[in-house]
Design an enzyme around this catalytic site. Sequence first.
Site, PDB file in Angstrom:
ATOM      1  N   TYR A   1     -19.086  12.952  20.108  1.00 37.38           N
ATOM      2  CA  TYR A   1     -18.139  14.066  19.721  1.00 37.38           C
ATOM      3  C   TYR A   1     -17.045  13.689  19.418  1.00 37.38           C
ATOM      4  O   TYR A   1     -16.389  14.780  18.575  1.00 37.38           O
ATOM      5  CB  TYR A   1     -18.178  15.007  21.157  1.00 37.38           C
ATOM      6  CG  TYR A   1     -17.187  14.444  22.185  1.00 37.38           C
ATOM      7  CD1 TYR A   1     -17.517  13.750  23.378  1.00 37.38           C
ATOM      8  CD2 TYR A   1     -16.016  14.682  22.178  1.00 37.38           C
ATOM      9  CE1 TYR A   1     -16.912  13.212  24.160  1.00 37.38           C
ATOM     10  CE2 TYR A   1     -15.015  14.255  23.272  1.00 37.38           C
ATOM     11  CZ  TYR A   1     -15.567  13.541  24.161  1.00 37.38           C
ATOM     12  OH  TYR A   1     -14.660  13.151  25.261  1.00 37.38           O
TER      13      TYR A   1
ATOM     14  N   HIS B   1      -2.218   2.494   8.681  1.00 38.22           N
ATOM     15  CA  HIS B   1      -3.487   1.783   7.814  1.00 38.22           C
ATOM     16  C   HIS B   1      -3.584   0.333   8.476  1.00 38.22           C
ATOM     17  O   HIS B   1      -2.473  -0.035   8.797  1.00 38.22           O
ATOM     18  CB  HIS B   1      -3.096   1.510   6.415  1.00 38.22           C
ATOM     19  CG  HIS B   1      -3.918   0.583   5.569  1.00 38.22           C
ATOM     20  ND1 HIS B   1      -5.245   0.680   5.633  1.00 38.22           N
ATOM     21  CD2 HIS B   1      -3.535  -0.442   5.264  1.00 38.22           C
ATOM     22  CE1 HIS B   1      -5.875  -0.218   4.994  1.00 38.22           C
ATOM     23  NE2 HIS B   1      -4.831  -1.226   4.607  1.00 38.22           N
TER      24      HIS B   1
ATOM     25  N   GLU C   1       0.748  -1.035  -0.070  1.00 38.49           N
ATOM     26  CA  GLU C   1      -0.012  -0.060  -0.051  1.00 38.49           C
ATOM     27  C   GLU C   1       0.893   1.218   0.048  1.00 38.49           C
ATOM     28  O   GLU C   1       0.179   2.430   0.362  1.00 38.49           O
ATOM     29  CB  GLU C   1      -0.990  -0.010   1.211  1.00 38.49           C
ATOM     30  CG  GLU C   1      -1.879  -1.240   1.233  1.00 38.49           C
ATOM     31  CD  GLU C   1      -2.777  -1.167   0.079  1.00 38.49           C
ATOM     32  OE1 GLU C   1      -2.626  -0.516  -0.802  1.00 38.49           O
ATOM     33  OE2 GLU C   1      -3.831  -1.730   0.393  1.00 38.49           O
TER      34      GLU C   1
ATOM     35  N   HIS D   1      -6.723  -2.871   9.344  1.00 37.44           N
ATOM     36  CA  HIS D   1      -7.995  -3.640   9.038  1.00 37.44           C
ATOM     37  C   HIS D   1      -8.781  -3.957  10.471  1.00 37.44           C
ATOM     38  O   HIS D   1      -9.053  -5.091  10.696  1.00 37.44           O
ATOM     39  CB  HIS D   1      -8.083  -4.872   8.139  1.00 37.44           C
ATOM     40  CG  HIS D   1      -7.118  -4.974   6.994  1.00 37.44           C
ATOM     41  ND1 HIS D   1      -6.782  -5.791   6.181  1.00 37.44           N
ATOM     42  CD2 HIS D   1      -6.637  -3.694   6.134  1.00 37.44           C
ATOM     43  CE1 HIS D   1      -6.257  -5.534   4.920  1.00 37.44           C
ATOM     44  NE2 HIS D   1      -6.272  -4.036   5.068  1.00 37.44           N
TER      45      HIS D   1
ATOM     46  N   TYR E   1      -7.707  22.486  23.029  1.00 36.73           N
ATOM     47  CA  TYR E   1      -6.585  21.580  23.831  1.00 36.73           C
ATOM     48  C   TYR E   1      -5.218  21.552  23.067  1.00 36.73           C
ATOM     49  O   TYR E   1      -4.339  20.942  23.435  1.00 36.73           O
ATOM     50  CB  TYR E   1      -7.022  20.440  24.049  1.00 36.73           C
ATOM     51  CG  TYR E   1      -8.213  20.017  24.937  1.00 36.73           C
ATOM     52  CD1 TYR E   1      -7.795  20.269  26.053  1.00 36.73           C
ATOM     53  CD2 TYR E   1      -9.393  19.505  24.690  1.00 36.73           C
ATOM     54  CE1 TYR E   1      -8.657  20.051  27.379  1.00 36.73           C
ATOM     55  CE2 TYR E   1     -10.288  19.286  25.644  1.00 36.73           C
ATOM     56  CZ  TYR E   1     -10.108  19.643  26.986  1.00 36.73           C
ATOM     57  OH  TYR E   1     -10.913  19.268  27.955  1.00 36.73           O
TER      58      TYR E   1
ATOM     59  N   HIS F   1     -12.630  -2.748   2.693  1.00 36.78           N
ATOM     60  CA  HIS F   1     -11.025  -3.175   3.160  1.00 36.78           C
ATOM     61  C   HIS F   1     -10.765  -2.708   4.632  1.00 36.78           C
ATOM     62  O   HIS F   1     -10.211  -3.703   5.289  1.00 36.78           O
ATOM     63  CB  HIS F   1     -10.365  -2.147   2.177  1.00 36.78           C
ATOM     64  CG  HIS F   1      -9.014  -2.198   2.189  1.00 36.78           C
ATOM     65  ND1 HIS F   1      -8.130  -1.766   0.984  1.00 36.78           N
ATOM     66  CD2 HIS F   1      -7.922  -2.769   3.100  1.00 36.78           C
ATOM     67  CE1 HIS F   1      -6.932  -1.915   1.404  1.00 36.78           C
ATOM     68  NE2 HIS F   1      -6.728  -2.649   2.490  1.00 36.78           N
TER      69      HIS F   1
HETATM   70 ZN   LIG Z   1      -5.177  -3.127   3.834  1.00 39.36          ZN
END
Ligand SMILES: [Zn+2]
Length: 220
Positions: free
Chosen positions: A120, A99, A80, A101, A215, A162
């Site tokens: 929120y 990234h 990726e 899953h 903040y 994905h």
């Molecule tokens: Zn992936």
Amino acid sequence: MQSPVFDSIETRQAIIDACRAMQAAGVNQGVSGNISVRTKDGMLITPSGLDYEKMRPEMLVLMPLDGSPMGKGQLKPSSEWQFHRDILLAKPDAMAVVHAHPVYCTALAMNNQPIPACHYMVAAFGGDDVPVADYALFGTQDLSDAVVRALDHRSACLMANHGAVVTGDTLERALWRMIELETLAKGYVTALSIGTPKILNAKQMNEAKKAFSDYGLKTR
Ligand SMILES: [Zn+2]
């Protein structure tokens, strides 16, 4: 705005530690997660399909952001790498991309269901929802284009059928965001299973976004 870090043993070890933290927090499944960090010379990214327990600093892959060839003798980068590179190019403030899953994020992504303003904490991702990037095959430029589009004015998105991707102005912030996103997704899926979540209105979300920036937490 944070500056890019130097490619050092410490930076590389921090990425490995973040991978292991993602595993320990339960947001990673197997070797599907990957992490990149912007450096002075490009980005450092996790290698393709390697168990985090076996990962050592020299195995991280240094890739230029300008499309010039990678240094020789390195492992294959994560499949990726394209969206990691394109996100860093599209978002000059982003210093890290995570990234994974995670199960609840992925369940919503399977349904192509964005997370609305049901809490929120949605504001911590930059807007009134966490959107879903359109589906495209993993590892493709089409997927990268879809993810970059979904991350416009956002620091997180789900990826249709994905998983999820988040950005941060530091690696720590990006990792925190992925864990928070999965917690939010779990809450939303649970709320849907027992009733109909009440959605916060634009005024309430604007207050939350302002409170986060007071903040010192950058929401994008
Ligand atoms: Zn992936």
